[in-house]
Design a protein around this motif. Structure first.
Motif, PDB file in Angstrom:
ATOM      1  N   GLU A 113      -4.254  -0.462  10.327  1.00 37.88           N
ATOM      2  CA  GLU A 113      -5.535   0.104   9.339  1.00 37.88           C
ATOM      3  C   GLU A 113      -5.673   1.112   8.045  1.00 37.88           C
ATOM      4  OE1 GLU A 113      -8.505  -0.151  11.382  1.00 37.88           O
ATOM      5  OE2 GLU A 113      -7.272  -1.410  12.700  1.00 37.88           O
ATOM      6  N   LYS A 114      -4.699   1.631   7.721  1.00 37.98           N
ATOM      7  CA  LYS A 114      -4.750   2.110   6.796  1.00 37.98           C
ATOM      8  C   LYS A 114      -4.540   0.952   5.018  1.00 37.98           C
ATOM      9  CE  LYS A 114      -1.641   4.991   3.357  1.00 37.98           C
ATOM     10  NZ  LYS A 114      -0.177   5.427   3.449  1.00 37.98           N
ATOM     11  N   TYR A 115      -3.863   0.389   5.642  1.00 42.41           N
ATOM     12  CA  TYR A 115      -3.580  -1.187   4.588  1.00 42.41           C
ATOM     13  C   TYR A 115      -4.796  -1.571   4.148  1.00 42.41           C
ATOM     14  CZ  TYR A 115       1.290   0.125   2.675  1.00 42.41           C
ATOM     15  OH  TYR A 115       2.071   0.874   2.356  1.00 42.41           O
ATOM     16  N   ASN A 116      -5.228  -1.736   5.521  1.00 47.43           N
ATOM     17  CA  ASN A 116      -6.599  -2.218   5.896  1.00 47.43           C
ATOM     18  C   ASN A 116      -8.130  -1.736   4.897  1.00 47.43           C
ATOM     19  OD1 ASN A 116      -9.047  -4.429   6.892  1.00 47.43           O
ATOM     20  ND2 ASN A 116      -9.541  -2.699   8.324  1.00 47.43           N
ATOM     21  N   CYS A 117      -8.082  -0.447   5.405  1.00 45.18           N
ATOM     22  CA  CYS A 117      -8.598   0.808   4.205  1.00 45.18           C
ATOM     23  C   CYS A 117      -8.518   0.510   2.872  1.00 45.18           C
ATOM     24  CB  CYS A 117      -9.181   1.570   5.097  1.00 45.18           C
ATOM     25  SG  CYS A 117      -9.007   1.446   6.687  1.00 45.18           S
ATOM     26  N   SER A 118      -7.434   0.053   2.570  1.00 41.67           N
ATOM     27  CA  SER A 118      -7.041   0.297   1.092  1.00 41.67           C
ATOM     28  C   SER A 118      -7.283  -0.843   0.883  1.00 41.67           C
ATOM     29  CB  SER A 118      -5.429   0.736   0.214  1.00 41.67           C
ATOM     30  OG  SER A 118      -5.179   1.483   1.125  1.00 41.67           O
ATOM     31  N   ALA A 119      -7.231  -2.027   0.968  1.00 39.47           N
ATOM     32  CA  ALA A 119      -7.700  -3.646   0.761  1.00 39.47           C
ATOM     33  C   ALA A 119      -9.241  -3.615   0.379  1.00 39.47           C
ATOM     34  CB  ALA A 119      -7.518  -4.547   1.815  1.00 39.47           C
ATOM     35  N   LYS A 120     -10.167  -2.907   1.766  1.00 39.64           N
ATOM     36  CA  LYS A 120     -11.818  -2.765   1.854  1.00 39.64           C
ATOM     37  C   LYS A 120     -12.040  -2.024   0.565  1.00 39.64           C
ATOM     38  CE  LYS A 120     -12.652  -4.585   6.306  1.00 39.64           C
ATOM     39  NZ  LYS A 120     -13.417  -4.025   7.906  1.00 39.64           N
ATOM     40  N   ARG A 121     -10.817  -1.400   0.542  1.00 43.92           N
ATOM     41  CA  ARG A 121     -12.048  -0.262  -0.714  1.00 43.92           C
ATOM     42  C   ARG A 121     -12.388  -1.062  -2.197  1.00 43.92           C
ATOM     43  NH1 ARG A 121      -8.956   4.501   2.144  1.00 43.92           N
ATOM     44  NH2 ARG A 121      -8.012   4.275   0.651  1.00 43.92           N
TER      45      ARG A 121
END
Length: 393
Positions: A113-121
């Motif tokens: 989830e953390k890396y997914n948030c980074s990718a979305k940002r």
């Protein structure tokens, strides 16, 4: 498969649907949209090269045509190559889904989830920059008319297209139709670049998350050793978790390597065209700056230079990020007290140490490696070519 695309690639799905490239939806409408957009892009390039029929082919004229046409060519390269490899994207997403289905630890899901948030940002920032640039270019193209209306000046303004073209019609009469075609080609091309670029980067960011999970599993497996809580049951659990860490590390390397290999030809063509286009646009900027009569034409090549440098930086930054995450796995293995584990566990740890003895990199054609050093090399090469061209004038 719809779960991973809906949860982690929803923004990328919208962007790819806009240009008819979403691999899970290829209806007749999407195929028509792809052909229609590709026709606009190719005709925009064609009508730039037709300028050679009615103009003297001097060195300056040729470089002015190539500076813009090569940039538009990169749009077509990305568009066609991604469409050809749509099936490979589906296969890679299926492999990523398979890896995520095997995650059971809440901490591992939190890492995802953390890396997914980074990718979305990252995707949102790039998309926002693209939208802002559209409005900025529209305002910049119409600035003379806006000033004329505000100041109530009844003075006819010379209308110029941002690039040289030849449509074999009266350019003054059909000026706005020609401008509409060029703007449509540019905005479609930039949408293609943003949609494809953010999709590939999002996927690589998720592979970085897999490297992070591998590091977490190693630390978690060796926790019993650090707590001096060694038993037959803990040894078995430790061995199983180390095996899982090795497996997900192998999967992360495989997925990232496979993605780059599928688009290796595209990336090589983009690098070649991008470096030449950047050099020529730098030359156009300095030439226009020295000729004060054309200072109002400096905007478009400046935008092309900015986009080229930004794209090179983002691509190489993500490649560097993958290398750094793999190196972090090596650092994790080196720092844990693996020498206190049973012998069969030590052998697995030594296997990881040996595998990470050399840097894991994402290369293109054996010549370019995704890294910040490669970004600096590409920019340096572009400036060097520009210097050579400028010195010969």
């Amino acid at each position: 498969m719809m779960r991973i695309t809906a949860q982690y690639f929803n923004i990328n799905r919208v962007l790819l649907l806009a240009v008819g490239l979403w691999p899970y939806q290829q209806s007749k409408v999407d195929r028509f949209r792809f052909i229609f957009f590709l026709s606009i892009l190719t005709t925009a390039i064609l009508f730039q090269f037709t300028s050679f029929f009615n103009s003297k082919c001097s060195a300056d004229f040729v470089m002015k045509i190539l500076s813009s046409s090569l940039f538009f060519t990169t749009f077509v390269i990305k568009y066609i190559f991604f469409a050809i490899n749509a099936g490979s994207i589906k296969h890679l997403l299926a492999q990523l889904q398979h890896v995520y289905d095997q995650l059971k630890d809440e901490c591992e899901n939190a890492i995802v989830e953390k890396y997914n948030c980074s990718a979305k940002r990252f995707t949102i920032v790039i998309t926002s920059l693209f939208i802002c640039s559209i409005f900025a270019l529209i305002v910049a193209q119409l600035w003379s008319n806006i000033i004329a209306v505000v100041l109530s000046r009844n003075v006819s303004q010379a209308r110029r297209l941002p690039i040289i073209t030849e449509y074999f019609v009266d350019q003054e009469k059909y000026f706005f139709l020609i401008l509409l075609h060029l703007n449509a080609a540019f905005y479609i091309g930039m949408t293609v670049v943003v949609a494809i670029g953010t999709m590939l980067i999002t996927y690589l960011v998720h592979t970085c998350g897999l490297f992070k999970i591998s590091s977490y599993r190693i630390e978690h497996a060796m926790r019993a050793v650090m707590l001096q809580n060694i038993s037959a049951k803990n040894d078995a659990l430790m061995l199983e978790e180390i095996k899982c860490a090795v497996d997900i590390h192998r999967q992360a390397m495989k997925l990232s390597k496979t993605l780059v290999s599928q688009f290796e030809a595209m990336l090589f063509c983009l690098i070649a065209a991008g470096v030449v286009s950047l050099s020529l646009n730098l030359f156009q900027i300095f030439q226009m700056a020295s000729n004060r009569n054309n200072i109002d034409e400096i905007l478009f090549p400046s935008v092309l230079v900015f986009i080229s440098i930004l794209y090179m930086f983002c691509a190489n930054y993500v490649g560097q990020n993958v290398t750094d995450h793999n190196s972090h796995v090596f650092v994790t293995v080196y720092n844990v007290q693996w020498y206190m584990a049973p012998l069969y566990v030590q052998k697995l740890m030594l296997f990881l140490l040996q595998r990470n003895g050399q840097d894991f990199t994402l290369g293109v054609g054996g010549l370019f490696i995704g890294s910040l050093e490669c970004f600096a090399t590409l920019v340096k090469a572009s400036v060097s070519y520009f210097t050579v061209i400028y010195s010969t004038q």
